[in-house]
Design an enzyme around this catalytic site. Structure first.
Site, PDB file in Angstrom:
ATOM      1  N   LYS A 173      -0.410  62.742 -13.760  1.00 28.07           N
ATOM      2  CA  LYS A 173      -0.185  61.366 -14.217  1.00 28.07           C
ATOM      3  C   LYS A 173      -0.825  61.104 -15.580  1.00 28.07           C
ATOM      4  O   LYS A 173      -0.251  60.458 -16.445  1.00 28.07           O
ATOM      5  CB  LYS A 173      -0.774  60.408 -13.181  1.00 28.07           C
ATOM      6  CG  LYS A 173      -0.606  58.939 -13.500  1.00 28.07           C
ATOM      7  CD  LYS A 173      -1.225  58.067 -12.427  1.00 28.07           C
ATOM      8  CE  LYS A 173      -1.055  56.593 -12.734  1.00 28.07           C
ATOM      9  NZ  LYS A 173      -1.817  55.719 -11.843  1.00 28.07           N
ATOM     10  N   GLN A 174      -2.045  61.574 -15.753  1.00 24.61           N
ATOM     11  CA  GLN A 174      -2.786  61.271 -16.979  1.00 24.61           C
ATOM     12  C   GLN A 174      -3.831  62.365 -17.192  1.00 24.61           C
ATOM     13  O   GLN A 174      -4.054  63.178 -16.303  1.00 24.61           O
ATOM     14  CB  GLN A 174      -3.458  59.908 -16.858  1.00 24.61           C
ATOM     15  CG  GLN A 174      -4.579  59.844 -15.850  1.00 24.61           C
ATOM     16  CD  GLN A 174      -4.892  58.417 -15.402  1.00 24.61           C
ATOM     17  OE1 GLN A 174      -4.271  57.908 -14.481  1.00 24.61           O
ATOM     18  NE2 GLN A 174      -5.846  57.790 -16.064  1.00 24.61           N
ATOM     19  N   GLU A 233      -4.036  60.540 -10.519  1.00 23.58           N
ATOM     20  CA  GLU A 233      -3.870  59.936  -9.191  1.00 23.58           C
ATOM     21  C   GLU A 233      -2.633  60.470  -8.465  1.00 23.58           C
ATOM     22  O   GLU A 233      -2.313  59.999  -7.375  1.00 23.58           O
ATOM     23  CB  GLU A 233      -3.803  58.415  -9.316  1.00 23.58           C
ATOM     24  CG  GLU A 233      -5.120  57.814  -9.783  1.00 23.58           C
ATOM     25  CD  GLU A 233      -5.055  56.315 -10.019  1.00 23.58           C
ATOM     26  OE1 GLU A 233      -3.933  55.783 -10.179  1.00 23.58           O
ATOM     27  OE2 GLU A 233      -6.129  55.682 -10.049  1.00 23.58           O
ATOM     28  N   TRP A 290     -12.917  51.799 -14.545  1.00 20.20           N
ATOM     29  CA  TRP A 290     -13.605  52.786 -15.402  1.00 20.20           C
ATOM     30  C   TRP A 290     -13.040  52.763 -16.813  1.00 20.20           C
ATOM     31  O   TRP A 290     -13.636  53.261 -17.751  1.00 20.20           O
ATOM     32  CB  TRP A 290     -13.510  54.194 -14.797  1.00 20.20           C
ATOM     33  CG  TRP A 290     -12.133  54.826 -14.887  1.00 20.20           C
ATOM     34  CD1 TRP A 290     -10.976  54.336 -14.364  1.00 20.20           C
ATOM     35  CD2 TRP A 290     -11.784  56.047 -15.565  1.00 20.20           C
ATOM     36  NE1 TRP A 290      -9.921  55.188 -14.658  1.00 20.20           N
ATOM     37  CE2 TRP A 290     -10.392  56.246 -15.385  1.00 20.20           C
ATOM     38  CE3 TRP A 290     -12.503  56.994 -16.286  1.00 20.20           C
ATOM     39  CZ2 TRP A 290      -9.713  57.345 -15.916  1.00 20.20           C
ATOM     40  CZ3 TRP A 290     -11.823  58.090 -16.809  1.00 20.20           C
ATOM     41  CH2 TRP A 290     -10.447  58.264 -16.623  1.00 20.20           C
ATOM     42  N   ASP A 291     -11.894  52.122 -16.976  1.00 18.04           N
ATOM     43  CA  ASP A 291     -11.271  51.969 -18.292  1.00 18.04           C
ATOM     44  C   ASP A 291     -12.285  51.422 -19.302  1.00 18.04           C
ATOM     45  O   ASP A 291     -12.273  51.785 -20.474  1.00 18.04           O
ATOM     46  CB  ASP A 291     -10.106  50.960 -18.242  1.00 18.04           C
ATOM     47  CG  ASP A 291      -9.077  51.256 -17.175  1.00 18.04           C
ATOM     48  OD1 ASP A 291      -9.418  51.909 -16.185  1.00 18.04           O
ATOM     49  OD2 ASP A 291      -7.933  50.789 -17.313  1.00 18.04           O
TER      50      ASP A 291
HETATM   51  C1  BGC Z   1      -4.835  54.597 -13.800  1.00 11.13           C
HETATM   52  C2  BGC Z   1      -6.326  54.431 -13.687  1.00 11.13           C
HETATM   53  C3  BGC Z   1      -6.732  53.130 -14.340  1.00 11.13           C
HETATM   54  C4  BGC Z   1      -5.933  51.959 -13.778  1.00 11.13           C
HETATM   55  C5  BGC Z   1      -6.204  50.655 -14.520  1.00 11.13           C
HETATM   56  C6  BGC Z   1      -4.144  53.385 -13.189  1.00 11.13           C
HETATM   57  O1  BGC Z   1      -2.769  53.514 -13.334  1.00 11.13           O
HETATM   58  O2  BGC Z   1      -4.416  55.759 -13.140  1.00 11.13           O
HETATM   59  O3  BGC Z   1      -6.981  55.504 -14.327  1.00 11.13           O
HETATM   60  O4  BGC Z   1      -8.090  52.911 -14.122  1.00 11.13           O
HETATM   61  O5  BGC Z   1      -4.556  52.228 -13.885  1.00 11.13           O
HETATM   62  O6  BGC Z   1      -5.849  50.760 -15.865  1.00 11.13           O
END
Ligand code: BGC
Length: 774
Positions: free
Chosen positions: A605-606, A488, A357-358
């Site tokens: 986490k984000q 996550e 999804w990035d």
């Molecule tokens: C992130 C995801 C991301 C993936 C690839 C993961 O660490 O939590 O949001 O899509 O890395 O960059």
């Protein structure tokens, strides 16, 4: 901070080399990677290196479905994890001086400089080394992956004898097909040889299972002390090799130019692969290295036009942002809608697959603004092409009637991520794909893409949400249960605010888009209705609106009486702690705490709620964003590379300038300064787009407002004297110059565009505007 690499506005420079510094050697291989959108690779030395190395040469779209490795199989798990393939090592040069092999891990290195010229896309290296037999050599290498010729890699390797007596030097130029992936789940080899064509200096390999064929053809030209040297064909097994032996006197140089054509069955019928690779290598060989280099540099100059960012007053920030732009430009060019932007691009193996999804959440706006509408459209088309597979993914999980669930990780559209909490639950990714369509239409001011492919994608996504949401009798509202949000560090949560909000938004947007296409593109609409069966069983739009309007969005009232959107139900039952209280030696927590402990903690986490506020900032306004920033950011550990950038933008937007700048440096120099000590595995390509967003949207304050116009509201960090950048916008290439108290905008290509500065809308053309701002 102590920096290993020099700070320079246009170059990445490493002086000195310590073969014993294992991870640092590998980190440099990542940082100096080069590519051209079609292929690329790590900056492995051309000559043999006995120290720690991760060899990596990758070809876009060529992958292997590595058999999944999970402890306990559950129905619905994907069968495979798509691995980006390490392919033949094309830059190989093997050097012997007398009986001794040149290997920097056992030489005494007297001088070493590696440089990545980001303006020209050239990787170069010079060093002086004393071999164990006492012979001293000076080496100069220049290497490119041609931006002008997508199937060409080329290098020039010059070795000068610096010892007092002469020596015999043997130089073998090779392409080695016997390579492996370090991340193979079962230590399998992913390639098998098809043909070693000694006469034409070519090798064909085929990927197991997926059956991609790739042909490498090598052409060389060697001179010793200015005189041509002829070589001996020493190819064998899976290696094309040509050996040149010469005797050099002190001060004399042997110079080898090497051109490798790389043609794959992704782009050519198998019967034509040999001719294709041969023609690329042969043409380059006939033109010579300098001409090949000049064409490549010209192509890079064209790429940089319209997308540079210039920061005055902060060299580290300047280098950081150029590095991000450079990497993004060499990872994706938009030439091929089957390719995408992998989180590691062409710089490492980790993450597999090419698409997360990035792409939609972070990368698409970058390409849209810097490379133009057509490049961004290719990213949208990628998902359109994969709609049937997305419908298949959803069907596998029990959804029906054309509901589409786009994968978390993919090469072909099929899901290949295999942790249940992500595969089945991190469904917010579907929303980002719809959001990207909206974002594209909003920025370009055109909605024709909805008729081309967008609406079909939106219908599939809306159907998914309408089925995934369930009605809760006690709440009297629609709920979405058992999900993983962007954070996550929590799984299987109920009513993640971001997911629910996005789902409701998608449902509304899909029905608006359908009404628009029906009215403006009736023929396309008929085609789409026939293809999707839209409204065949009643009024789907009414159902979508009912779910959207009835969606439950959790909130929490804080002690001061203010409410916040709650990340998910139950979040406040957790022990509320601040990230700043985690002892430094326990960070990052994902490397120090058990997964169980992470899941039980409140640490984020984000961006999660904040990701939603970032996407839909116009709907919320500054005060709401500020309140949520102050609540969530202190609980966030930023352990995804995608985290600091969004927070930096929101901090800028809400006047938290110092925090915005701190977070910016962390994102833009994440890899250059190796904040997380993981650069040896590869670079964080997709988050680089986020870094660019933090400059342009955050500090530049560029945004398409509610009125559909481009607004600029500069908020420069204190240290920056000025910020300039260029944007492709509705046919114009606009150059923005932002200084203290002033905004300048000019249309570089003369095409006029409207820009709002302060309260006023200006028509900007090639004469430009200059406006004082408060
Ligand atoms: C992130 C995801 C991301 C993936 C690839 C993961 O660490 O939590 O949001 O899509 O890395 O960059």
């Amino acid at each position: 901070m102590e920096r290993r690499l020099e700070v320079d506005p246009w170059r990445i420079v490493e002086t000195g080399f310590d073969a014993a510094a294992g991870p640092d050697c590998m980190a440099s291989e990542s940082l100096f990677s080069i590519g051209n959108g079609a292929m690329g690779g790590r900056a492995n030395f051309e000559e043999f290196f006995g120290g720690r190395t991760l060899q990596g040469n990758y070809i876009g779209g060529i992958f292997y479905p590595d058999k999944t490795r999970v402890g306990w199989w559950k129905n619905g798990y994907p069968e495979y994890f798509a691995k980006v393939l390490n392919s033949a090592f094309w830059p190989g040069i093997d050097i012997y001086v007398g009986e001794e092999r040149l290997d920097l891990s056992i030489c005494r290195i007297e001088a070493f400089r590696r440089e990545l010229d980001m303006r020209r896309g050239v990787l170069s290296r010079t060093f002086t080394a004393v071999l164990p037999n006492g012979v001293k050599v000076g080496v100069k290498v220049r290497r490119i992956v041609s931006m002008a010729e997508p199937e060409l890699g080329a290098l020039s390797y010059e070795l000068t004898l610096l010892s007092e007596s002469g020596a015999e030097v043997s130089v073998t130029a090779f392409v080695e097909g016997d390579v492996r992936n370090e991340d193979a789940n079962y230590d399998e080899k992913f390639w098998e040889p098809v043909a070693l064509d000694r006469e034409s200096g070519a090798l064909t390999m085929r990927t197991k299972k997926t059956g991609f064929e790739v042909r490498w053809t090598q052409r060389t030209a060697v001179k010793a002390a200015g005189r041509p040297v002829s070589g001996r064909n020493v190819s064998e097994n899976e290696r094309i090799a040509e050996r040149f032996v010469c005797t050099l006197k002190t001060g004399e140089t042997v110079a080898l130019d090497k051109f490798v054509g790389v043609a794959s069955s992704l782009n050519h019928p198998e019967a034509e692969l040999a001719a294709a690779a041969e023609s690329v290598a042969q043409r380059a060989w006939a033109a010579g290295f300098e001409a090949v280099l000049a064409a490549h540099e010209q192509a890079w100059a064209e790429k940089w036009a319209g997308c540079d960012v210039v920061i005055e007053g902060d060299e580290a920030a300047q280098q950081g942002i150029r590095f991000c732009i450079f990497q993004l430009l060499q990872t994706y060019t938009g030439r091929d809608s089957r390719l995408n932007v992998g989180p590691k691009g062409f710089t490492g193996e980790k993450y597999g697959g090419s698409t997360y999804w990035d792409t939609e959440a972070y990368c698409l706006p970058f390409y849209l603004c810097t490379s133009g509408e057509e490049v961004a459209r290719q990213l949208l088309r990628y998902r359109y092409r994969q709609l049937p597979q997305a419908i298949g993914n959803a069907a596998k999980l029990g959804f029906k009637d054309g509901a589409a669930l786009y994968p978390m990780v993919t090469m072909t559209g099929e899901e290949c991520h295999n942790e249940w909490e992500i595969t089945f639950e991190e469904i917010h990714r579907n929303g980002a794909i719809a959001y990207a369509i909206y974002n594209f239409c909003r920025y370009t001011g055109k909605r024709d893409y909805l008729a081309e492919g967008g609406l079909e994608v939106l219908v599939g996504i809306a159907r998914f949400w309408a089925q995934r949401a369930t009605f809760s009798e006690p709440k009297g509202q629609y709920v979405i249960l058992g999900v993983t949000g962007p954070n996550e560090y929590e799984n299987n949560v109920d009513n993640n605010w971001y997911t629910n909000y996005l789902a409701a938004w998608c449902l509304r947007y899909a029905s608006e888009a359908a009404e628009y296409v029906a009215a403006q593109y009736p023929d396309d609409y008929r085609r789409i209705v026939a293809a999707t069966g839209l409204n065949a069983a009643g009024d789907e739009f009414a159902r979508w609106r009912e779910v959207a309007d009835g969606m439950f969005l959790p909130e929490w009232t804080l002690e001061d009486g203010e409410t916040v959107f709650l990340q998910q139900e139950g979040y406040m039952d957790k022990e509320q702690r601040m990230a700043a209280d985690i002892p430094a030696e326990q960070r990052p927590i994902n490397q120090h705490w058990s997964w169980d402990r992470i899941l039980r903690s409140c640490f984020i986490k984000q961006a999660d709620v904040l990701q939603g506020l970032y996407f839909f900032q116009e709907a919320f306004g500054g005060e709401t964003i500020a309140r949520h920033f102050d609540f969530y950011e202190p609980r966030t550990v930023h352990e995804s590379s995608l985290s600091p950038c969004v927070h930096s933008i929101l901090a800028s937007l809400t006047g938290r300038a110092a925090r915005a700048y701190e977070l910016y440096l962390r994102t833009a120099r994440l890899d250059l300064d190796d904040y997380n000590r993981e650069v040896h595995e590869g670079l964080h390509i997709t988050s680089m787009a986020g870094s660019w967003l933090s400059v342009v949207e955050g500090f530049g304050g560029i945004r398409v407002g509610r009125d559909g116009r481009l607004h600029v509201v500069p908020r420069l960090p204190e240290k920056w004297r000025s910020l300039a950048f260029e944007l492709h916008y509705r046919g114009a290439i606009l150059r923005f110059g932002l200084g203290t108290g002033e905004v300048r905008v000019v249309s570089v290509n003369g095409r006029p565009a409207e820009v709002v500065v302060g309260e006023r809308c200006y028509r900007v053309d090639d004469r430009g505007i200059q406006v004082k701002v408060g």
